[in-house]
Design an enzyme around this catalytic site. Structure first.
Site, PDB file in Angstrom:
ATOM      1  N   CYS A   1      40.671  67.254  30.605  1.00  0.00           N
ATOM      2  CA  CYS A   1      39.675  68.150  30.000  1.00  0.00           C
ATOM      3  C   CYS A   1      40.319  69.272  29.214  1.00  0.00           C
ATOM      4  O   CYS A   1      40.206  70.456  29.568  1.00  0.00           O
ATOM      5  CB  CYS A   1      38.785  68.709  31.093  1.00  0.00           C
ATOM      6  SG  CYS A   1      38.112  67.384  32.070  1.00  0.00           S
TER       7      CYS A   1
ATOM      8  N   TYR B   1      62.620  64.496  28.908  1.00  0.00           N
ATOM      9  CA  TYR B   1      61.550  65.479  29.021  1.00  0.00           C
ATOM     10  C   TYR B   1      60.170  64.810  29.055  1.00  0.00           C
ATOM     11  O   TYR B   1      59.188  65.391  28.604  1.00  0.00           O
ATOM     12  CB  TYR B   1      61.633  66.511  27.876  1.00  0.00           C
ATOM     13  CG  TYR B   1      63.022  67.104  27.744  1.00  0.00           C
ATOM     14  CD1 TYR B   1      63.503  67.990  28.697  1.00  0.00           C
ATOM     15  CD2 TYR B   1      63.869  66.747  26.685  1.00  0.00           C
ATOM     16  CE1 TYR B   1      64.793  68.513  28.606  1.00  0.00           C
ATOM     17  CE2 TYR B   1      65.152  67.271  26.582  1.00  0.00           C
ATOM     18  CZ  TYR B   1      65.607  68.146  27.544  1.00  0.00           C
ATOM     19  OH  TYR B   1      66.879  68.654  27.452  1.00  0.00           O
TER      20      TYR B   1
HETATM   21  N1  LLP Z   1      72.351  72.673  27.943  1.00  0.00           N
HETATM   22  C1  LLP Z   1      71.495  73.701  28.085  1.00  0.00           C
HETATM   23  C2  LLP Z   1      72.019  74.999  28.521  1.00  0.00           C
HETATM   24  C3  LLP Z   1      70.114  73.526  27.832  1.00  0.00           C
HETATM   25  O1  LLP Z   1      69.284  74.555  27.959  1.00  0.00           O
HETATM   26  C4  LLP Z   1      69.658  72.249  27.419  1.00  0.00           C
HETATM   27  C5  LLP Z   1      68.241  72.028  27.130  1.00  0.00           C
HETATM   28  C6  LLP Z   1      70.593  71.199  27.285  1.00  0.00           C
HETATM   29  C7  LLP Z   1      71.920  71.447  27.558  1.00  0.00           C
HETATM   30  C8  LLP Z   1      70.197  69.805  26.870  1.00  0.00           C
HETATM   31  O2  LLP Z   1      69.710  69.766  25.578  1.00  0.00           O
HETATM   32  P1  LLP Z   1      69.395  68.359  24.844  1.00  0.00           P
HETATM   33  O3  LLP Z   1      70.722  67.653  24.586  1.00  0.00           O
HETATM   34  O4  LLP Z   1      68.522  67.550  25.706  1.00  0.00           O
HETATM   35  O5  LLP Z   1      68.744  68.780  23.581  1.00  0.00           O
HETATM   36  N2  LLP Z   1      61.452  70.305  26.930  1.00  0.00           N
HETATM   37  C9  LLP Z   1      61.947  70.317  25.566  1.00  0.00           C
HETATM   38  C10 LLP Z   1      63.437  70.458  25.503  1.00  0.00           C
HETATM   39  C11 LLP Z   1      63.949  71.690  26.215  1.00  0.00           C
HETATM   40  C12 LLP Z   1      65.460  71.744  26.269  1.00  0.00           C
HETATM   41  C13 LLP Z   1      65.916  72.808  27.177  1.00  0.00           C
HETATM   42  N3  LLP Z   1      67.339  72.927  27.275  1.00  0.00           N
HETATM   43  C14 LLP Z   1      61.462  69.055  24.850  1.00  0.00           C
HETATM   44  O6  LLP Z   1      60.721  68.275  25.454  1.00  0.00           O
HETATM   45  O7  LLP Z   1      61.764  68.851  23.688  1.00  0.00           O
END
Ligand code: LLP
Length: 404
Positions: free
Chosen positions: A338, A367
């Site tokens: 909703c 995610y």
């Molecule tokens: N290292 C740190 C300190 C982080 O904060 C993050 C992600 C990563 C590594 C990994 O980043 P990646 O390689 O996955 O881009 N929920 C959001 C993404 C949030 C990411 C948070 N930090 C989404 O669904 O797009």
């Protein structure tokens, strides 16, 4: 993951067969795709020989972490829960880094007791807390400082972390003070300079800028960092348009940055390892004619996959069986929750659909499940890992009994 004849397959199993067996909504991951992504990642950065710590927040499933561990990766964790699951899945403490702006006394105490490789501190107060706990445990512990490089990652505002208005890391001045402080501490061993500017990055320029900010900060600090942790952020091609970060270029600017330094690189990739390895299988409950479009009402909702509602993120939607017809209506794929933001995509010229058909939401390995919730008191979906012909439940569908 591809169509064979008209049916969509994940490794050797068709989506229709999987949906029959495990019901919907259902997250399915391909083991071979995970393996391929890790091999590619290693190949792209082979000259750098980095320590690769998978960012557990992207997908904290224990079985997946175990496979990732067996494929040689460490872990980047941001809570005691993630640290526990990483250890439980077999990842050695010597390959675990702990990031995050708000680590509690209990979390730091546990991490130090487990002797993890590195804690990346994000404030003066945190450095003092780590020092105090190390003293209580009569230890000298490795510490990194996360610098906020004030760099625009040119990605979604909500997933940018490296600009000065963001809560992450410390300013250059505080960084320089902390380097001096830690050098004189008996309980802290300054090991690393860390940085992470954001997620889903597709352009090289932000990384270039980030490295030049690091270069200047390192010079000013007059400290030889044994490790430089460049975080994660590498984007994936959600739209299948071949828009990708140029990893060769990224590797080459890092190689240049490393010239004249003895530092080793740490990466914390999440999405680039697991994002395109997962699909979410959904069933159409109803099709409802609206004023201007048809609503395709799925049994999958924003509680199962939050990204579209939270960031306006778009995931490709494809049919489980192709029928080569074309609808002349706009289809809006929505969930039963909703909230008007409970929608996944509006698509024109999709093939004609009917109630009961299965559709697939693509690239949900990162995610997806990790951001899911029980909103509207909906049980969370199950997760399945496919390895060639085998399918294994790696987390059970929640039951109403679990919730009520
Ligand atoms: N290292 C740190 C300190 C982080 O904060 C993050 C992600 C990563 C590594 C990994 O980043 P990646 O390689 O996955 O881009 N929920 C959001 C993404 C949030 C990411 C948070 N930090 C989404 O669904 O797009």
């Amino acid at each position: 993951m591809k169509y064979k004849k008209k049916k969509f397959f994940i490794e050797n199993l068709s989506v229709n067969l999987l949906a029959n067996k495990f019901k919907t909504p259902c997250y399915c991951y391909s083991y071979n795709k995970i393996k391929e992504n890790i091999i590619d990642f290693n190949n792209n950065f082979k000259k750098i020989k980095p320590l690769i710590c998978f960012s557990v927040k992207a997908n904290p499933n224990k079985t997946i972490l175990r496979e990732i561990c067996n494929l040689g990766l460490g872990a980047d964790v941001v809570s005691i829960g993630e640290l526990m699951v990483a250890l439980k899945s077999g990842i050695k403490p010597s390959k675990i880094v702990f990031s995050g702006v708000g680590k509690t006394f209990k979390e730091i105490d546990y991490a130090l007791k487990k002797r993890i490789f590195l804690i990346n501190a994000e404030s003066k107060s945190e450095v003092l807390a780590i020092e105090k706990i190390a003293k209580l445990q009569k230890k000298r512990v490795n510490i990194g400082i996360r610098l906020n490089p004030n760099t625009d990652a040119k990605t979604l505002r909500q997933i940018s972390t490296g600009k000065k208005e963001n809560k992450f890391g410390v300013s250059e001045n505080i960084f320089l003070d902390l380097v001096k402080y830690i050098r004189n501490s008996n309980n802290l061993n300054l090991k690393c300079l860390s940085v992470h500017i954001g997620s889903q990055i597709l352009e090289i320029k932000p990384y270039q800028k980030m490295l030049s900010v690091l270069e200047k900060a390192i010079k000013k600090s007059q400290f030889d960092f044994e490790f430089i942790d460049l975080g994660g952020g590498i984007g994936i091609d959600y739209q299948n348009t071949n828009k990708k970060l140029n990893l060769k270029k990224y590797a080459s600017i890092i190689e240049k940055f490393l010239k004249g330094k003895k530092s080793k690189i740490i990466f914390e990739p999440g999405r680039s390892i697991i994002g395109n390895t997962g699909i979410l299988i959904s069933k159409i409950i109803y099709i409802k004619e609206g004023y201007k479009k048809d609503f395709i009402i799925l049994d999958t909702a924003m509680n199962d996959l939050m990204r579209p509602a939270l960031y306006n993120a778009r995931h490709r939607i494809i049919p489980s069986i192709k029928n080569f017809s074309k609808s002349n209506k706009i289809y809006e794929f929505v969930g039963p929750i909703c909230e008007s933001t409970d929608k996944f995509s509006s698509i024109r010229n999709f093939q004609k659909l009917k109630e009961g058909d299965l559709i697939i939401i693509c690239d949900v390995g990162a995610y997806g499940m990790s951001l899911s919730s029980n909103y509207n008191l909906r049980p969370k979906p199950c997760e399945i890992l496919i390895k060639n012909k085998n399918s294994q439940i790696i987390s059970k569908r929640q039951s109403l009994k679990d919730l009520i």
